[in-house]
Design a protein around this motif. Structure first.
Motif, short mmCIF file in Angstrom:
data_model
loop_
_atom_site.label_atom_id
_atom_site.label_comp_id
_atom_site.label_asym_id
_atom_site.label_seq_id
_atom_site.Cartn_x
_atom_site.Cartn_y
_atom_site.Cartn_z
N ASN B 94 0.83 -1.20 0.00
CA ASN B 94 0.00 0.00 0.00
C ASN B 94 0.87 1.24 0.00
O ASN B 94 1.98 1.23 0.50
CB ASN B 94 -0.95 0.01 1.20
CG ASN B 94 -2.02 -1.06 1.07
OD1 ASN B 94 -2.02 -2.02 1.80
ND2 ASN B 94 -2.89 -0.90 0.10
N THR B 95 0.30 2.29 -0.58
CA THR B 95 1.07 3.51 -0.79
C THR B 95 0.42 4.69 -0.10
O THR B 95 -0.81 4.81 -0.11
CB THR B 95 1.17 3.80 -2.31
OG1 THR B 95 1.60 2.62 -2.97
CG2 THR B 95 2.14 4.92 -2.59
N ALA B 101 -4.27 11.64 -2.23
CA ALA B 101 -5.25 10.94 -3.06
C ALA B 101 -6.37 10.31 -2.23
O ALA B 101 -6.77 9.19 -2.46
CB ALA B 101 -4.56 9.87 -3.92
N LEU B 102 -6.89 11.07 -1.27
CA LEU B 102 -8.06 10.59 -0.52
C LEU B 102 -9.27 10.70 -1.43
O LEU B 102 -9.36 11.61 -2.25
CB LEU B 102 -8.26 11.44 0.73
CG LEU B 102 -7.12 11.39 1.75
CD1 LEU B 102 -7.43 12.32 2.92
CD2 LEU B 102 -6.90 9.97 2.25
N PHE B 103 -10.21 9.76 -1.27
CA PHE B 103 -11.40 9.80 -2.12
C PHE B 103 -12.33 10.88 -1.59
O PHE B 103 -12.89 10.74 -0.50
CB PHE B 103 -12.09 8.44 -2.12
CG PHE B 103 -11.15 7.32 -2.53
CD1 PHE B 103 -10.44 7.40 -3.71
CD2 PHE B 103 -10.97 6.22 -1.73
CE1 PHE B 103 -9.56 6.40 -4.09
CE2 PHE B 103 -10.10 5.20 -2.09
CZ PHE B 103 -9.39 5.30 -3.29
N PHE B 114 -11.71 1.30 2.62
CA PHE B 114 -11.74 0.98 1.19
C PHE B 114 -10.96 -0.29 0.85
O PHE B 114 -11.47 -1.21 0.21
CB PHE B 114 -11.19 2.17 0.39
CG PHE B 114 -11.45 2.07 -1.10
CD1 PHE B 114 -12.58 2.63 -1.65
CD2 PHE B 114 -10.55 1.42 -1.93
CE1 PHE B 114 -12.83 2.54 -3.01
CE2 PHE B 114 -10.80 1.32 -3.28
CZ PHE B 114 -11.93 1.88 -3.83
N GLY B 115 -9.72 -0.34 1.30
CA GLY B 115 -8.86 -1.49 0.96
C GLY B 115 -9.37 -2.77 1.61
O GLY B 115 -9.37 -3.84 0.99
N ARG B 160 -5.30 4.74 6.02
CA ARG B 160 -5.93 4.01 4.93
C ARG B 160 -5.00 2.93 4.38
O ARG B 160 -5.44 1.86 3.98
CB ARG B 160 -6.31 5.00 3.82
CG ARG B 160 -7.06 4.38 2.68
CD ARG B 160 -7.46 5.40 1.65
NE ARG B 160 -6.31 5.90 0.89
CZ ARG B 160 -6.42 6.69 -0.16
NH1 ARG B 160 -7.60 7.07 -0.58
NH2 ARG B 160 -5.35 7.09 -0.80
N ALA B 161 -3.70 3.25 4.37
CA ALA B 161 -2.73 2.27 3.87
C ALA B 161 -2.41 1.24 4.95
O ALA B 161 -2.36 0.04 4.69
CB ALA B 161 -1.47 2.98 3.42
N ASN B 164 -4.54 -2.14 6.12
CA ASN B 164 -4.51 -3.34 5.29
C ASN B 164 -3.39 -4.29 5.67
O ASN B 164 -3.25 -5.35 5.07
CB ASN B 164 -4.37 -2.97 3.82
CG ASN B 164 -5.48 -2.04 3.37
OD1 ASN B 164 -6.64 -2.43 3.40
ND2 ASN B 164 -5.13 -0.83 3.00
N PRO B 166 -0.16 -4.14 5.07
CA PRO B 166 0.56 -4.51 3.86
C PRO B 166 1.92 -5.13 4.20
O PRO B 166 2.48 -4.85 5.25
CB PRO B 166 0.75 -3.18 3.14
CG PRO B 166 0.75 -2.16 4.23
CD PRO B 166 -0.20 -2.69 5.27
#
Lengths: 288, 391
Positions: B94-95, B101-103, B114-115, B160-161, B164, B166
């Motif tokens: 994840n980046t 780049a938030l929705f 989201f992820g 957000r990253a 997940n 990652p």
């Protein structure tokens, strides 16, 4: 204290000398605006007014107020049939043009492909071509290919010119989207399909909705191209034009007025919603 | 924060992370080679920084790891699995994007979820809440990104990253848009979170101070290649190229020629315009011919009058002090030595304030042990930081 007061008076005293002249100048814009507004609105007001006319054979002279026309808008032969046809054509052309136009817009902004510049140019062509030429050319084509004129040919023609407006409108929206958003979606395990429906599409909705409204209004009141490509199929503008020779029934005014009020209501609704939304967005910030 | 809380959180976000191996990766855009035959291993659980000026290929490298670009040649493996050719959504990576780049159409909570939703994870609400707690934004979960400040958006992007779990967390200049004070604060925060969750972080930045304060290992990139890789202290104390010497902190570099080898003492004698300067052989890239002799400004001191140098010190000069800047903790002197150029000297203000005035004639002395030798074919000013790039 007095010194301060003096100074305040001095600064406020200076402008009144010039005020009257400026006031006259200030009036010019509102006056012209009002005149322009009246000029634009008189035909509309006329249409609305005569929808209440107790018309006999022709709806050209005022014969007294009645609500009969509004109670029975389908009273005159063919009015509602033409109206229903126009709605059908409008809805179908809007759906097709919006779907195709959105895809074209996304492709033009997001992808580099052979013929992209050419597509960009050709998209403007239907907008810049005179409608008479477009209509005549389409008619010639349909006749050569022996396509029976009617609903299908009208929709095809409408999609053709609506698609340009859709592409231009949606393209502006796509360009304003940060490409990193789609990358972020992909980065968060969304397949290209999911990324489109979860991120790109929701963010494009305002643009797509605007494009669809534009397409519908273009399709709904198009006369020239429709006249060439419809054969005996009657749309509302065509009905109005044809009946103009023997007198437009007041029911046509009723339907026109209704469409006008509907359009106005949509605009007001969008504005109110937009205002409420911006207010909602601003409110929490001030509490921090 | 209590230790139990941090321990359970580390569990919740899954500790470990995976190693990243980049092998002989090249990326060309047309004729422009952005990344040139890059080989790199990031051990699992480490905080790794890719440092370099803009256009050096660090972001391209990161995007290739994320799967947003495909390498022209070479392979990329994450946790021992070759992921070359797979697409972004198929990689356990994840980046945190530079622009966040938030929705914008989703709330903070939905953004963070989201992820997890895409990967059909279980216990999403709890994990989202944990993730937001980690960045201390639980109270803003129902806001839209547009209603948050830059620092808050940055933390949402991080959460957000992170939620997940990652194998690899990529950070693309994540602090670039923040003001200086907030940036320093977020650096500490990021470091804390990394220690807490124990994931592998790969951080791309052009800010050498940021790279040094945060990362365990720093790779300095220039023109698509890695110039040097190592711990921040290693890179700083023993730069191997003039680019690294200048890009990471400041360096005083002078050109010279190796004239003798004192093998018994492990030293090289270098002739610098008639003055003999000693360089430890182990700290020199070249042991013959043209070299660049370097020393860091804080290692140098000023000799006033006939003040004698200490044992085991190199001496250059005399020169004239051209500038004195008092900086509180230290004083920065600029000394112009005829034929050799300008030297920077940082002196701790142990005695309070500057002790040497502009115009004084001084000599420069520094310990032989702190001297380093570089390839003389390299430009002296390569990698000198442009003032515009400084934060």
């Amino acid at each position: 204290m007095t010194a301060v007061l003096d100074r305040v008076e001095a600064t406020t005293a200076a402008p009144p000398a010039r005020r009257p002249r400026r006031r006259l100048g200030d009036l010019i814009v509102p006056v012209f605006a009002a005149l322009a507004f009246v000029y634009l609105m008189v035909p509309v007001a006329y249409t609305v007014m005569f929808s209440f006319n107790d018309a006999g054979k022709t709806n050209l002279v005022w014969r007294g107020f009645t609500l009969d026309n509004w109670r029975n808008p389908c009273g005159a032969p063919q009015v509602c049939e033409a109206f229903a046809n126009s709605l059908q054509v409008g809805v179908v052309s809007t759906l097709v043009a919006t779907a195709l136009g959105t895809l074209v817009a996304i492709a033009l902004v997001r992808f580099r492909f052979r013929g992209r510049a050419l597509t960009n140019l050709l998209i403007f062509l239907p907008m810049s071509t005179p409608e008479v030429v477009l209509g005549a050319a389409l008619l010639a084509q349909f006749l050569t290919l022996r396509v029976p004129l009617g609903f299908g040919t009208v929709v095809a023609a409408h999609v053709l010119f609506c698609i340009s407006f859709v592409v231009v409108t949606v393209k502006a929206r796509v360009s304003s989207l940060d490409p990193a958003l789609e990358e972020a979606a992909a980065d968060l395990y969304a397949s290209p399909w999911q990324a489109f429906w979860r991120v790109t599409f929701p963010l494009l909705i305002p643009g797509i909705a605007a494009a669809a409204l534009l397409a519908f209004s273009l399709s709904f009141d198009d006369f020239i191209v429709t006249n060439f490509t419809s054969g005996s199929y009657t749309t509302f503008p065509k009905f109005v034009y044809v009946s103009a020779t023997r007198g437009i029934p007041p029911q046509a005014n009723v339907i026109s007025s209704f469409m006008f009020v509907l359009a106005l209501a949509i605009v007001v609704l969008v504005q109110v919603l937009g205002y409420a939304r911006s207010k909602r967005l601003r409110a929490p910030r001030t509490t921090q | 924060m209590t230790t139990t809380a941090s321990a359970s959180r580390a569990d919740a976000t899954g500790s470990g992370g995976a190693a990243l191996e980049i092998e002989r990766v090249t990326k060309a855009f047309g004729a422009f080679v952005a990344v040139d035959d890059l080989t790199l291993t990031v051990p699992s659980g480490s905080f790794f920084a890719l440092l370099g000026p803009s256009g050096c290929g660090k972001t391209t490298t990161l995007r290739m790891v994320a799967g947003l670009e495909q390498p022209s040649a070479g392979t990329i493996s994450i946790g021992g699995r070759d992921v070359t050719g797979t697409r972004a959504h198929q990689r356990p990576v994840n980046t945190v994007f530079q622009s966040y780049a938030l929705f914008p159409h989703l709330t903070v909570r939905e953004n963070v979820a989201f992820g997890l939703k895409r990967s059909r994870a279980s216990g999403i609400p709890g994990r989202v809440a944990d993730g937001l707690d980690l960045v201390e934004l639980g109270h803003l979960a129902d806001r839209k990104p547009g209603q948050l400040s830059g620092g808050q958006q940055q933390r949402v992007a991080l959460a957000r990253a992170l939620v997940n779990r990652p194998a690899l967390l990529l950070l693309d200049e994540p602090l670039g848009a923040l003001d200086l004070k907030l940036r320093r604060q977020m650096q500490l925060e990021l470091k804390r979170i990394q220690t807490e969750v124990g994931l592998t972080f790969v951080h791309v930045t052009h800010d050498q101070e940021e790279a040094m304060t945060m990362a365990d290992t720093v790779a300095v990139m220039n023109r698509g290649r890695i110039e040097q890789m190592g711990s921040p202290a290693e890179l700083y104390e023993l730069p191997r190229t003039s680019f690294v010497a200048n890009f990471l902190g400041q360096s005083n570099l002078v050109a010279g020629t190796v004239t003798e080898r004192l093998t018994k003492r492990g030293l090289l004698g270098v002739d610098v315009r008639g003055t003999r300067v000693l360089v430890p052989q182990a700290r020199a890239v070249r042991t013959e011919g043209a070299v660049l002799v370097g020393a860091r400004p804080e290692k140098m001191r000023l000799l006033v009058g006939d003040q004698a140098p200490g044992r085991g010190e190199n001496v250059l000069g005399p020169g004239v002090v051209t500038d004195v800047s008092f900086m509180g903790v230290s004083t920065q002197y600029q000394v112009e030595v005829a034929g050799l150029g300008t030297f920077g000297v940082f002196a701790q203000n142990l005695l309070g304030g500057a002790t040497v005035a502009v115009g004084s004639t001084v000599r420069l002395a520094w310990a032989v042990d702190f001297t380093f030798g570089l390839d003389g074919a390299q430009a002296r000013d390569e990698g000198t930081v442009d003032l515009d790039d400084e934060p």
